[in-house]
Design a protein around this motif. Structure first.
Motif, short mmCIF file in Angstrom:
data_model
loop_
_atom_site.label_atom_id
_atom_site.label_comp_id
_atom_site.label_asym_id
_atom_site.label_seq_id
_atom_site.Cartn_x
_atom_site.Cartn_y
_atom_site.Cartn_z
N SER A 71 6.67 -4.73 4.58
CA SER A 71 7.16 -5.83 5.42
C SER A 71 7.06 -7.15 4.64
O SER A 71 6.10 -7.35 3.89
N PHE A 116 0.84 -1.21 0.00
CA PHE A 116 0.00 0.00 0.00
C PHE A 116 0.88 1.26 0.00
O PHE A 116 0.80 2.09 -0.88
N SER A 117 1.71 1.38 1.05
CA SER A 117 2.42 2.65 1.29
C SER A 117 3.49 2.92 0.24
O SER A 117 4.10 2.00 -0.30
N THR A 175 -0.07 7.94 5.43
CA THR A 175 -1.38 8.28 5.99
C THR A 175 -2.31 8.73 4.88
O THR A 175 -3.48 8.36 4.82
N ASP A 181 -8.24 11.15 15.49
CA ASP A 181 -9.13 11.93 14.62
C ASP A 181 -10.46 11.20 14.40
O ASP A 181 -11.54 11.79 14.47
#
Ligand code: FAD
Lengths: 381, 321
Positions: A165, A132-133, A139, A368
């Motif tokens: 990872s 994903f990142s 974020t 949040d």
């Protein structure tokens, strides 16, 4: 209200512990654990370990029968997770396969994908990583840039992922790519990690080696049949996938265990039984972990009852994180050489928790979400 | 595990809530008070049987009553009379409430609820004395804490009370559960009250509650209240003293945070008494140091989870060193 385990749940826990006893090597604590959960050693070990769990019906018990599970309820699944965590997570990265990659494919995958990957996951021998990142999208995941361009029945992928990872040893990557210019033009591709054009570089960090990786994609050809759902459905799929992670890691379990080790060590050094200040801090820490435990159980209970997702899961995370960081500070206070040749298990506990406020949704984002969705406070501008 | 109230528990809470709503109004003349004990409501709850819940239904139900009552700005004494006394005293022995819980070593000091109490449970360490409190025996002590405080005008004659041998640990256990339950209800109300305030109060053209620094700290307070609720109920349910220690220890270590942030977000209004907030926050503050406060609770947790080694184990430890 009822705060006890049922006899069946106790029995189930025993079964899991017996399996752990049978499947973990004698030198698990000495040799494997200090290497940490993303080390090549542990990841490779997970292939045998999970196959052993599969044989005992303990790898995917909560999956539906048609996919190799036996429909166990969420409590059983959670007890399994607790025990695995407590043992140092010998399933390695495969907890992801079991918890969310498999279930997400059950909902959004094609028949061929289900046939191939659910079987693979249920065998316990396949390693996945989560892509994903990116360097400029953490974020703010919607800012991801890795591009997939459709050419005939393939996508050509270019870009890079970071923090991935297990990428060094993974067979597959559950990957997000951009398939259009819009913020939400994001698509999921199941990417074989041995495809030509993929390279993985590891870099050192505060956790143990092997945790931090960057993955580069240069003209990587991925068949269109590897796409999950439709183009542009990535966001929806990921939201669904992450909802399986609602309960999060049972950090209180490993925390209490680490606290126990710390007490034993202090006691051995003659620094515990006569020191009311240390005892006070230990008791205060244990109480915080207990608070985290109850909030986590609350979320599991809601899940078992199929109640709608709410911010209690975020609450359980922030409460666990606070207890965890308090414990890390306590270890720092009482063990001058804790990170320099001290107790290896405590050092491992400390180091793998360094990113506890970052992974799986940062602490600030949890706060949040609770503020805005739970307490109904206005969005910050 | 089941974190949802049963139908009976839900019915109990709903019945209580409707009485509290209808009869728990803070009289206009008391708006500026530090504490207001609502004796009418106290009598009504008693007449309606809520103080019998511990024995008729269980300790968890009694804790629910304490939590719900603590949500009000007005005070009704439930912790000691609905939970601690019935759990401590033999089943055939009623107690006349309100009840004050008193640490024997501080007998000459001011105690929470003593001016309204008809009975005191005095913790003498090993034993407990159940002492009727005579009218006129107590002088009121002024306090910003949101309970009535008072002290004995003259050292009470403990011989006039009934001594229960060996009941000290049990008293402290249920006292801690009551602390956690009362704090859970009060903290939750204080958080909700503050959330409403920061939604309405605007500065620099935006709601105070839209600032992230405010949001994040309010969320932490909310987490404390929510965790305390379950810890209190679990301790009541299990009847295990370590759970009571943990519940009190958890909330007592977090009182400072609740008090600072919740008042802080009200700006100057948080310093006034016309704003209600103090009815809840200074109730929690009052509970902070009871039964030895966080330090005693924490040590008690540690001692129960990691008891001191026996002599034989000690010998092995020395050898190991
Ligand atoms: C050990 C480790 C393993 C990981 N494993 C994986 C993996 O396997 N696969 C994968 O895809 N990713 C993985 N990640 C990445 C992880 O998901 C991201 O690090 C995380 O999402 C944060 O993104 P970032 O690092 O870019 O930080 P940033 O997004 O740059 O955030 C920096 C800081 O700013 C804060 N911040 C951001 N936005 C706001 C806001 N709106 N308000 C207030 N504060 C804000 C953040 O909370 C954080 O504290 C891993 C990370 C680590 C550390």
């Amino acid at each position: 209200m009822e705060f006890a385990w049922t006899a069946e749940q106790e029995e189930y826990r025993k079964r899991v512990r017996t399996a752990l006893d049978e499947l973990l090597p004698d030198d698990w604590d000495e040799r494997y654990v200090p290497e940490s959960y993303a080390s090549d050693l542990q990841v490779e070990f997970s292939r045998d370990f999970c196959a052993g769990l599969a044989e005992r019906g303990l790898l995917v018990p909560h999956w539906p029968k048609q996919y190799g599970g036996n429909g166990a309820d969420d409590w059983c699944h959670f007890i399994l997770n607790e025990e695995m965590k407590a043992a140092g997570e010998p399933r390695g990265p495969q907890y992801m396969n079991i918890n969310w990659i498999g279930p997400t494919l059950m909902t959004f995958g094609s028949e061929a994908q289900k046939e191939q990957h659910l079987k693979g996951i249920a065998s316990g021998r396949v390693i996945w990583c989560q892509g994903f990142s990116e360097p400029n999208a953490g974020t703010d995941l919607a800012a991801l840039r890795t591009r997939a361009e459709r050419v005939g029945d393939h996508y050509i992928v270019n870009g890079s992922k970071i923090w991935t990872s297990y990428a060094r040893t993974a067979d597959w990557c559950f990957m997000l790519v951009r398939t259009g210019p819009g913020k939400k033009d994001i698509t999921v591709l199941l990417t074989p990690m041995n495809a030509p054009g993929i390279s993985v570089t590891s870099f050192p960090g505060l956790i143990k080696d092997g945790h931090l990786n960057e993955v580069f994609f240069t003209d990587v050809k991925i068949p269109v049949v590897n796409r999950v759902g439709e183009e542009g459905q990535g966001w929806k799929i990921v939201t669904h996938a992450l909802s399986f992670e609602r309960v999060g890691v049972p950090r209180y379990h490993t925390g209490l265990q680490a606290l126990h080790l710390a007490v034993e060590q202090l006691r051995e050094e003659g620094r515990y039984d006569n020191d009311p200040v240390i005892q006070t801090r230990v008791g205060a820490l244990a109480s915080k972990f207990e608070a985290a435990r109850l909030l986590t159980y609350l979320v599991v209970d809601q899940r078992v009852k199929k109640s709608e997702a709410n911010t209690d899961s975020n609450l359980s995370r922030i409460t666990s994180l606070e207890a965890t960081t308090d414990l890390m500070n306590f270890l720092g206070d009482v063990f001058p050489n804790g990170l320099a040749g001290g107790n290896v298990l405590l050092e491992d506990y400390y180091r793998i928790n360094i990113p506890a406020g970052i992974t799986g949704g940062t602490n600030e984002i949890q706060l949040d979400l609770i503020a805005q969705r739970g307490l109904g406070l206005p969005r910050s501008k | 595990m089941d974190f949802h109230l049963t139908e009976d528990q839900q019915a109990l809470v709903s019945a209580l809530q409707s009485i509290l709503q209808d009869h728990g109004e803070l009289p206009q003349g008391e708006r500026l008070s530090y504490a207001y004990h609502h004796s009418g409501l106290q009598a009504l709850l008693k007449a309606s049987g809520f103080f019998d819940a511990a024995r008729e239904m269980g300790a968890l139900e009694a804790a629910l009553i304490v939590i719900e009552a603590a949500r009000l700005p007005v005070l009704v004494e439930t912790g000691a009379s609905a939970l601690v006394a019935p759990m401590l005293l033999p089943a055939n022995e009623g107690v006349d409430g309100p009840v004050a819980l008193i640490a024997g070593r501080d007998l000459d000091k001011a105690h929470r609820n003593l001016p309204i109490a008809t009975t005191a449970l005095i913790d003498l360490g090993d034993d407990v004395v159940v002492l009727p409190v005579a009218a006129g025996a107590i002088e009121t002590v002024k306090s910003v804490l949101a309970f009535p405080y008072g002290r004995f005008r003259r050292a009470p004659d403990l011989g006039a009370g009934r001594r229960i041998a060996g009941a000290g640990p049990k008293l402290r256990q249920w006292w801690r559960v009551a602390i956690a339950a009362e704090a859970a209800g009060a903290a939750d109300s204080a958080v909700n009250f503050t959330v409403e305030y920061v939604k309405q109060r605007h500065v620099f053209g935006r709601a105070v509650g839209s600032f992230q620094s405010v949001q994040h700290r309010l969320v932490q307070c909310h987490a404390i209240a929510r965790a305390t609720y379950y810890m209190a109920l679990r301790a009541a349910w299990s009847g295990e003293s370590v759970h009571a220690d943990m519940a009190a220890c958890y909330v007592q270590q977090n009182v400072g945070r609740l008090l600072f942030d919740l008042h802080q977000f009200h700006g100057g209004m948080g310093v006034t008494t016309e704003h209600l907030l103090h009815f809840w926050t200074y109730r929690v503050r009052a509970l902070q140091a009871e039964v030895g406060g966080v330090n005693d609770a924490a040590r008690s947790v540690a001692t129960k989870l990691w008891p001191a080694p026996t002599v034989a184990q000690q010998g092995r430890l020395v050898q190991a060193r």
